[in-house]
Design a protein around this motif. Structure first.
Motif, PDB file in Angstrom:
ATOM      1  N   SER A   1      77.406  67.217  89.030  1.00  0.00           N
ATOM      2  CA  SER A   1      76.017  67.690  89.038  1.00  0.00           C
ATOM      3  C   SER A   1      75.036  66.536  88.846  1.00  0.00           C
ATOM      4  CB  SER A   1      75.808  68.761  87.968  1.00  0.00           C
ATOM      5  OG  SER A   1      76.493  69.925  88.367  1.00  0.00           O
TER       6      SER A   1
ATOM      7  N   VAL B   1      74.945  64.936  92.223  1.00  0.00           N
ATOM      8  CA  VAL B   1      74.174  65.756  93.172  1.00  0.00           C
ATOM      9  C   VAL B   1      72.678  65.565  92.926  1.00  0.00           C
ATOM     10  CG1 VAL B   1      73.560  68.162  93.740  1.00  0.00           C
ATOM     11  CG2 VAL B   1      75.967  67.466  93.655  1.00  0.00           C
ATOM     12  N   ASN B   2      72.274  65.609  91.655  1.00  0.00           N
ATOM     13  CA  ASN B   2      70.850  65.430  91.338  1.00  0.00           C
ATOM     14  C   ASN B   2      70.372  64.028  91.697  1.00  0.00           C
ATOM     15  OD1 ASN B   2      70.476  68.030  90.538  1.00  0.00           O
ATOM     16  ND2 ASN B   2      70.522  67.619  88.343  1.00  0.00           N
TER      17      ASN B   2
ATOM     18  N   ALA C   1      69.831  63.985  95.326  1.00  0.00           N
ATOM     19  CA  ALA C   1      68.606  64.720  95.675  1.00  0.00           C
ATOM     20  C   ALA C   1      67.384  63.813  95.561  1.00  0.00           C
ATOM     21  CB  ALA C   1      68.452  65.949  94.773  1.00  0.00           C
TER      22      ALA C   1
ATOM     23  N   LEU D   1      58.145  63.774  92.568  1.00  0.00           N
ATOM     24  CA  LEU D   1      58.291  65.128  92.036  1.00  0.00           C
ATOM     25  C   LEU D   1      59.754  65.539  91.891  1.00  0.00           C
ATOM     26  CD1 LEU D   1      55.422  66.896  93.946  1.00  0.00           C
ATOM     27  CD2 LEU D   1      55.641  66.649  91.466  1.00  0.00           C
ATOM     28  N   VAL D   2      60.550  65.223  92.922  1.00  0.00           N
ATOM     29  CA  VAL D   2      61.967  65.561  92.859  1.00  0.00           C
ATOM     30  C   VAL D   2      62.595  64.845  91.664  1.00  0.00           C
ATOM     31  CG1 VAL D   2      64.196  65.356  94.039  1.00  0.00           C
ATOM     32  CG2 VAL D   2      62.162  66.001  95.337  1.00  0.00           C
TER      33      VAL D   2
ATOM     34  N   VAL E   1      61.680  66.584  88.394  1.00  0.00           N
ATOM     35  CA  VAL E   1      62.373  67.863  88.176  1.00  0.00           C
ATOM     36  C   VAL E   1      63.848  67.632  87.824  1.00  0.00           C
ATOM     37  CG1 VAL E   1      63.143  70.014  89.270  1.00  0.00           C
ATOM     38  CG2 VAL E   1      60.810  69.195  89.641  1.00  0.00           C
ATOM     39  N   VAL E   2      64.543  66.822  88.640  1.00  0.00           N
ATOM     40  CA  VAL E   2      65.981  66.669  88.380  1.00  0.00           C
ATOM     41  C   VAL E   2      66.227  65.853  87.113  1.00  0.00           C
ATOM     42  CG1 VAL E   2      66.617  66.984  90.822  1.00  0.00           C
ATOM     43  CG2 VAL E   2      66.393  64.672  89.904  1.00  0.00           C
TER      44      VAL E   2
ATOM     45  N   ILE F   1      66.163  68.266  84.277  1.00  0.00           N
ATOM     46  CA  ILE F   1      67.402  69.063  84.195  1.00  0.00           C
ATOM     47  C   ILE F   1      68.537  68.198  83.636  1.00  0.00           C
ATOM     48  CG2 ILE F   1      69.134  70.325  85.556  1.00  0.00           C
ATOM     49  CD1 ILE F   1      66.845  71.130  87.473  1.00  0.00           C
TER      50      ILE F   1
ATOM     51  N   LEU G   1      68.003  67.610  79.889  1.00  0.00           N
ATOM     52  CA  LEU G   1      68.163  68.781  79.031  1.00  0.00           C
ATOM     53  C   LEU G   1      69.589  69.298  79.012  1.00  0.00           C
ATOM     54  CD1 LEU G   1      64.990  70.961  79.719  1.00  0.00           C
ATOM     55  CD2 LEU G   1      65.685  69.947  77.543  1.00  0.00           C
ATOM     56  N   TYR G   2      70.308  69.135  80.122  1.00  0.00           N
ATOM     57  CA  TYR G   2      71.629  69.764  80.179  1.00  0.00           C
ATOM     58  C   TYR G   2      72.775  68.807  80.520  1.00  0.00           C
ATOM     59  CZ  TYR G   2      75.349  73.056  81.054  1.00  0.00           C
ATOM     60  OH  TYR G   2      76.551  73.700  81.021  1.00  0.00           O
ATOM     61  N   TYR G   3      72.804  68.301  81.757  1.00  0.00           N
ATOM     62  CA  TYR G   3      74.002  67.567  82.191  1.00  0.00           C
ATOM     63  C   TYR G   3      74.230  66.272  81.408  1.00  0.00           C
ATOM     64  CZ  TYR G   3      73.806  70.814  86.114  1.00  0.00           C
ATOM     65  OH  TYR G   3      73.766  71.951  86.874  1.00  0.00           O
TER      66      TYR G   3
ATOM     67  N   ARG H   1      72.016  78.109  74.128  1.00  0.00           N
ATOM     68  CA  ARG H   1      73.124  77.194  73.876  1.00  0.00           C
ATOM     69  C   ARG H   1      74.081  77.777  72.848  1.00  0.00           C
ATOM     70  NH1 ARG H   1      71.444  72.367  76.430  1.00  0.00           N
ATOM     71  NH2 ARG H   1      73.637  71.784  76.266  1.00  0.00           N
TER      72      ARG H   1
ATOM     73  N   SER I   1      75.999  75.602  87.610  1.00  0.00           N
ATOM     74  CA  SER I   1      74.881  74.804  88.130  1.00  0.00           C
ATOM     75  C   SER I   1      73.808  75.683  88.766  1.00  0.00           C
ATOM     76  CB  SER I   1      75.393  73.775  89.136  1.00  0.00           C
ATOM     77  OG  SER I   1      76.130  72.797  88.440  1.00  0.00           O
TER      78      SER I   1
ATOM     79  N   VAL J   1      59.077  73.161  90.966  1.00  0.00           N
ATOM     80  CA  VAL J   1      60.444  73.198  90.432  1.00  0.00           C
ATOM     81  C   VAL J   1      61.295  74.104  91.302  1.00  0.00           C
ATOM     82  CG1 VAL J   1      61.876  73.872  88.461  1.00  0.00           C
ATOM     83  CG2 VAL J   1      59.717  72.683  88.070  1.00  0.00           C
TER      84      VAL J   1
ATOM     85  N   VAL K   1      62.250  72.369  94.575  1.00  0.00           N
ATOM     86  CA  VAL K   1      63.270  71.315  94.427  1.00  0.00           C
ATOM     87  C   VAL K   1      64.645  71.922  94.162  1.00  0.00           C
ATOM     88  CG1 VAL K   1      64.019  69.359  93.002  1.00  0.00           C
ATOM     89  CG2 VAL K   1      61.610  69.571  93.656  1.00  0.00           C
TER      90      VAL K   1
ATOM     91  N   ILE L   1      68.277  72.059  96.445  1.00  0.00           N
ATOM     92  CA  ILE L   1      69.597  71.605  95.959  1.00  0.00           C
ATOM     93  C   ILE L   1      70.606  72.752  96.053  1.00  0.00           C
ATOM     94  CG2 ILE L   1      70.885  70.736  93.951  1.00  0.00           C
ATOM     95  CD1 ILE L   1      68.285  69.287  93.086  1.00  0.00           C
TER      96      ILE L   1
ATOM     97  N   TYR M   1      75.152  73.810  96.045  1.00  0.00           N
ATOM     98  CA  TYR M   1      75.854  74.790  95.202  1.00  0.00           C
ATOM     99  C   TYR M   1      76.041  76.142  95.896  1.00  0.00           C
ATOM    100  CZ  TYR M   1      74.898  71.385  91.531  1.00  0.00           C
ATOM    101  OH  TYR M   1      74.836  70.239  90.801  1.00  0.00           O
TER     102      TYR M   1
END
Lengths: 248, 248
Positions: free
Chosen positions: A121, A124-125, A128, A139-140, A143-144, A147, A150-152, B43, B121, B140, B143, B147, B152
């Motif tokens: 992921s 992939v981001n 992107a 902008l892309v 945004v990515v 993400i 915060l997560y991956y 979470r 994802s 958002v 984008v 993806i 995905y």
């Protein structure tokens, strides 16, 4: 060994499949190697759909005496388990201790279920960002990156912290016990290739937040050791001689 | 059975863990159940870090006579395999045919390695849309939709097509052979819960491109059958009675 089964490995560049080539060498098996290139948008080529409906790599075909159709194997963790169970007659890669054997089973699932997905992921981001049309890159990226942050990113770091600690408190330099096992082989793609194999990419993927070489010295030492494994070197050379380029 | 081992299941709401509760019921095991709630940002709660360094669920502790420390198990695919290998003494969930046993092993890897990550994802991207600050929602959405549509979404559809075809050409209504196995249990979370359990969410995740109920009738029939499995119903009731709410 005298080998009755005929094995065909479908190997795709820059994919999870190099581990199976390494394992076949490790087990001293005879096999036929079919090499595939990625398309220019970095996907598996359509020919792989003829081998397995998911069109991915690695896939192994095993033609067994007395069976009318070949056994088709997919999923790297399962393939490593299957090949070791069926062909590691000398228990070269199998620990003698039961807890250690269980730990190998655990890592075969962990690597593909709780580590590789975060790397995919992030990748992939990252792609992107690169593929964003002119003017949209900022902008892309915003945004990515959000993400990822915060997560991956945190999930990947948690998994890497976990592996670093496991290596530190282990019995040796390998992930399980004091010899090479399926755990090292499955972890070679995410750790040796993905994380340590392209430090610039790792930096980009994780937002440049930390230096994996400094943060994970025990894993870096493991990656340096893996690099010298004779059968991995042999697998690299086989690909080099077949394609005229490096496996990566 | 007379059970010497003491089993503790750490169960988190809306997580991969309900399958292990179902399996413990299926194997008629005695166990202690510890229930955890998600934090308000969805979470796993920090208490789970005390159980396992990755802080996820499911995790099982097994206290065995003669061992000073409990066996700690994580990774759903591995846990299902371990519990069946060690506690399914009557081979209730184990096919008698070797090829079918291998197929179960395959699915235990496929579900967590090649199916669940795409769903996670898509869900993460879907949450990113919802969490976007006021005014940024449109960008958002654009984008992450791109993806999802490029990567995905198609990967998820390929995996679902594969499963639908496997079910169609199988011997029965179950994923392997003609009885419930670990394959159905592991696939219950991605298929029964994630894909068919919240059709609105599935539609949002996949960009509203297709209706899974119409596109995958065999899997829908499987999901309807799974819903009636007595030990899954029992697992649901146990959670309902412990929390006063539905498990989902």
């Amino acid at each position: 060994m005298s080998q009755e089964d005929k094995i065909i490995l479908h190997w795709l560049e820059k994919s999870r499949s190099h581990r199976i080539l390494w394992l076949l060498e490790e087990l001293n098996l005879e096999y036929e190697l079919k090499v595939y290139r990625r398309t220019k948008d970095y996907r598996a080529p359509p020919e792989l759909n003829k081998v397995h409906p998911l069109g991915k790599s690695p896939v192994i075909e095993i033609i067994k005496p007395g069976r009318s159709t070949p056994v088709i194997l997919a999923e790297t963790g399962y393939m490593i388990d299957y090949l070791i169970r069926n062909y590691d007659t000398e228990q070269k890669l199998v620990p003698s201790d039961e807890d250690e054997r269980e730990l190998v089973n655990y890592y075969l699932q962990f690597a593909e279920g709780s580590l590789q997905p975060f790397l995919v992921s992030l990748l992939v981001n990252n792609m992107a960002k690169k593929m964003a049309p002119f003017g949209a890159g900022f902008l892309v990226n915003k945004v990515v990156s959000q993400i990822n942050n915060l997560y991956y990113g945190p999930e990947l770091m948690k998994a890497l912290d976990f592996l670093e600690n496991n290596l530190k408190k282990g019995n040796g330099e390998y992930f399980v016990g004091n010899k090479l096992t399926g755990a090292d082989i499955i972890l070679s793609f995410p750790i040796y290739d993905n994380v340590f194999g392209d430090l610039e990419r790792t930096k980009a993927m994780t937002g440049g937040k930390f230096d994996v070489v400094t943060k994970y010295p025990t894993m870096k030492a493991w990656a340096d050791m893996i690099k010298k494994e004779p059968n991995l070197i042999k697998a690299n050379e086989i690909i080099d001689s077949k394609t005229g380029t490096s496996k990566l």
